[in-house]
Design a protein around this motif. Structure first.
Motif, PDB file in Angstrom:
ATOM      1  N   UNK A 114       0.866  -1.177   0.000  1.00 62.04           N
ATOM      2  CA  UNK A 114       0.000   0.000   0.000  1.00 62.04           C
ATOM      3  C   UNK A 114       0.902   1.225   0.000  1.00 62.04           C
ATOM      4  N   UNK A 115       0.665   2.124  -0.945  1.00 59.86           N
ATOM      5  CA  UNK A 115       1.441   3.349  -1.072  1.00 59.86           C
ATOM      6  C   UNK A 115       0.523   4.523  -0.732  1.00 59.86           C
ATOM      7  N   UNK A 116       0.907   5.296   0.280  1.00 57.20           N
ATOM      8  CA  UNK A 116       0.130   6.462   0.685  1.00 57.20           C
ATOM      9  C   UNK A 116       0.728   7.721   0.077  1.00 57.20           C
ATOM     10  N   UNK A 117      -0.126   8.535  -0.517  1.00 52.73           N
ATOM     11  CA  UNK A 117       0.294   9.847  -1.008  1.00 52.73           C
ATOM     12  C   UNK A 117      -0.491  10.910  -0.242  1.00 52.73           C
ATOM     13  N   UNK A 118       0.219  11.854   0.317  1.00 52.60           N
ATOM     14  CA  UNK A 118      -0.436  12.951   1.026  1.00 52.60           C
ATOM     15  C   UNK A 118      -1.059  13.898   0.005  1.00 52.60           C
ATOM     16  N   UNK A 119      -2.259  14.346   0.289  1.00 55.54           N
ATOM     17  CA  UNK A 119      -2.878  15.321  -0.605  1.00 55.54           C
ATOM     18  C   UNK A 119      -2.141  16.648  -0.477  1.00 55.54           C
ATOM     19  N   UNK A 120      -2.261  17.428  -1.484  1.00 54.49           N
ATOM     20  CA  UNK A 120      -1.670  18.764  -1.428  1.00 54.49           C
ATOM     21  C   UNK A 120      -2.458  19.588  -0.406  1.00 54.49           C
ATOM     22  N   UNK A 121      -1.766  20.481   0.254  1.00 53.34           N
ATOM     23  CA  UNK A 121      -2.383  21.306   1.289  1.00 53.34           C
ATOM     24  C   UNK A 121      -3.616  22.040   0.759  1.00 53.34           C
ATOM     25  N   UNK A 122      -3.544  22.507  -0.479  1.00 54.07           N
ATOM     26  CA  UNK A 122      -4.653  23.266  -1.067  1.00 54.07           C
ATOM     27  C   UNK A 122      -5.893  22.402  -1.306  1.00 54.07           C
ATOM     28  N   UNK A 123      -5.733  21.073  -1.275  1.00 52.61           N
ATOM     29  CA  UNK A 123      -6.854  20.180  -1.550  1.00 52.61           C
ATOM     30  C   UNK A 123      -7.228  19.323  -0.346  1.00 52.61           C
ATOM     31  N   UNK A 124      -6.654  19.620   0.783  1.00 48.35           N
ATOM     32  CA  UNK A 124      -6.831  18.804   1.971  1.00 48.35           C
ATOM     33  C   UNK A 124      -8.289  18.699   2.426  1.00 48.35           C
ATOM     34  N   UNK A 125      -9.080  19.710   2.149  1.00 49.39           N
ATOM     35  CA  UNK A 125     -10.465  19.727   2.615  1.00 49.39           C
ATOM     36  C   UNK A 125     -11.448  19.116   1.617  1.00 49.39           C
ATOM     37  N   UNK A 126     -10.976  18.793   0.419  1.00 53.18           N
ATOM     38  CA  UNK A 126     -11.885  18.310  -0.625  1.00 53.18           C
ATOM     39  C   UNK A 126     -12.213  16.837  -0.403  1.00 53.18           C
ATOM     40  N   UNK A 127     -13.497  16.537  -0.406  1.00 52.92           N
ATOM     41  CA  UNK A 127     -13.958  15.153  -0.391  1.00 52.92           C
ATOM     42  C   UNK A 127     -15.202  15.073  -1.262  1.00 52.92           C
ATOM     43  N   UNK A 128     -15.503  13.891  -1.746  1.00 53.66           N
ATOM     44  CA  UNK A 128     -16.723  13.716  -2.538  1.00 53.66           C
ATOM     45  C   UNK A 128     -17.947  14.110  -1.715  1.00 53.66           C
ATOM     46  N   UNK A 129     -17.929  13.772  -0.435  1.00 49.75           N
ATOM     47  CA  UNK A 129     -19.062  14.105   0.439  1.00 49.75           C
ATOM     48  C   UNK A 129     -19.247  15.610   0.567  1.00 49.75           C
ATOM     49  N   UNK A 130     -18.152  16.337   0.760  1.00 46.34           N
ATOM     50  CA  UNK A 130     -18.288  17.799   0.898  1.00 46.34           C
ATOM     51  C   UNK A 130     -18.719  18.431  -0.421  1.00 46.34           C
ATOM     52  N   UNK A 131     -18.241  17.893  -1.542  1.00 47.59           N
ATOM     53  CA  UNK A 131     -18.661  18.401  -2.852  1.00 47.59           C
ATOM     54  C   UNK A 131     -20.171  18.231  -3.012  1.00 47.59           C
ATOM     55  N   UNK A 132     -20.687  17.047  -2.671  1.00 48.42           N
ATOM     56  CA  UNK A 132     -22.134  16.797  -2.801  1.00 48.42           C
ATOM     57  C   UNK A 132     -22.928  17.674  -1.844  1.00 48.42           C
ATOM     58  N   UNK A 133     -22.416  17.877  -0.642  1.00 46.03           N
ATOM     59  CA  UNK A 133     -23.114  18.730   0.328  1.00 46.03           C
ATOM     60  C   UNK A 133     -23.200  20.170  -0.174  1.00 46.03           C
ATOM     61  N   UNK A 134     -22.096  20.701  -0.638  1.00 45.34           N
ATOM     62  CA  UNK A 134     -22.085  22.074  -1.166  1.00 45.34           C
ATOM     63  C   UNK A 134     -23.033  22.170  -2.358  1.00 45.34           C
ATOM     64  N   UNK A 135     -22.942  21.214  -3.280  1.00 44.92           N
ATOM     65  CA  UNK A 135     -23.775  21.227  -4.484  1.00 44.92           C
ATOM     66  C   UNK A 135     -25.257  21.108  -4.145  1.00 44.92           C
ATOM     67  N   UNK A 136     -25.592  20.322  -3.130  1.00 51.94           N
ATOM     68  CA  UNK A 136     -27.003  20.143  -2.767  1.00 51.94           C
ATOM     69  C   UNK A 136     -27.620  21.433  -2.229  1.00 51.94           C
TER      70      UNK A 136
END
Length: 159
Positions: A114-136
């Motif tokens: 398993x290889x873990x990659x840290x997200x970039x700081x600018x994208x740390x808050x992005x999740x599919x769930x938050x995208x759907x919540x904002x869009x809804x």
């Protein structure tokens, strides 16, 4: 050829996912972006819609294979000859979940890393769930997802 599997629900794929895919291609020759069936997740988009969004979002990248499977991720990895599973980490709470998943996969298949990659700081808050919540709530998510995905989100949730 070095192959890896990037597993997820991708409901929908975000710019954070895309960043992990792009960075994975510097480590592996081929990345299989795979939607695995998860009976515990209710999705907003159908399997076909999610596959198409991933295909569109990665169409500019060489070495990306988009697929879906009912297998366990390690079983799928073995079938295609992949040596690793790629996972993105956003924060401490991701680490707890992801490390448990990695240990489970290690138990099932010691030969698949398993290889873990840290997200970039600018994208740390992005999740599919938050995208759907904002869009809804008719919020603008165009900076959080690829353009094609944003069109699908606007069609589903309105603007």
């Amino acid at each position: 050829m070095r192959k890896a599997v990037y597993a997820g629900t991708f409901d929908p794929i975000t710019n954070g996912h895309l960043d992990i895919i792009e960075r994975s291609l510097s480590l592996f020759d081929e990345i299989h972006v795979v939607i695995f069936y998860n009976p515990y997740k209710k999705t907003a988009f159908s399997l076909e819609e999610r596959l198409e969004m991933i295909r569109q979002a990665t169409s500019h990248l060489k070495g990306v294979v988009v697929d879906s499977s009912d297998d366990l991720a390690v079983e799928y990895a073995r079938k295609i000859g992949a040596s690793a599973l790629v996972r993105g980490l956003r924060a401490t709470q991701d680490y707890q979940y992801e490390s448990q998943l990695a240990y489970t996969n290690q138990y099932l298949a010691e030969d698949i890393e398993t290889v873990f990659l840290m997200t970039r700081l600018s994208q740390m808050f992005i999740s599919s769930s938050s995208v759907k919540e904002i869009a809804s709530h008719k919020g603008d998510v165009s900076a959080l997802v690829p353009a094609y995905v944003n069109e699908k989100i606007v069609n589903k949730y309105g603007k």
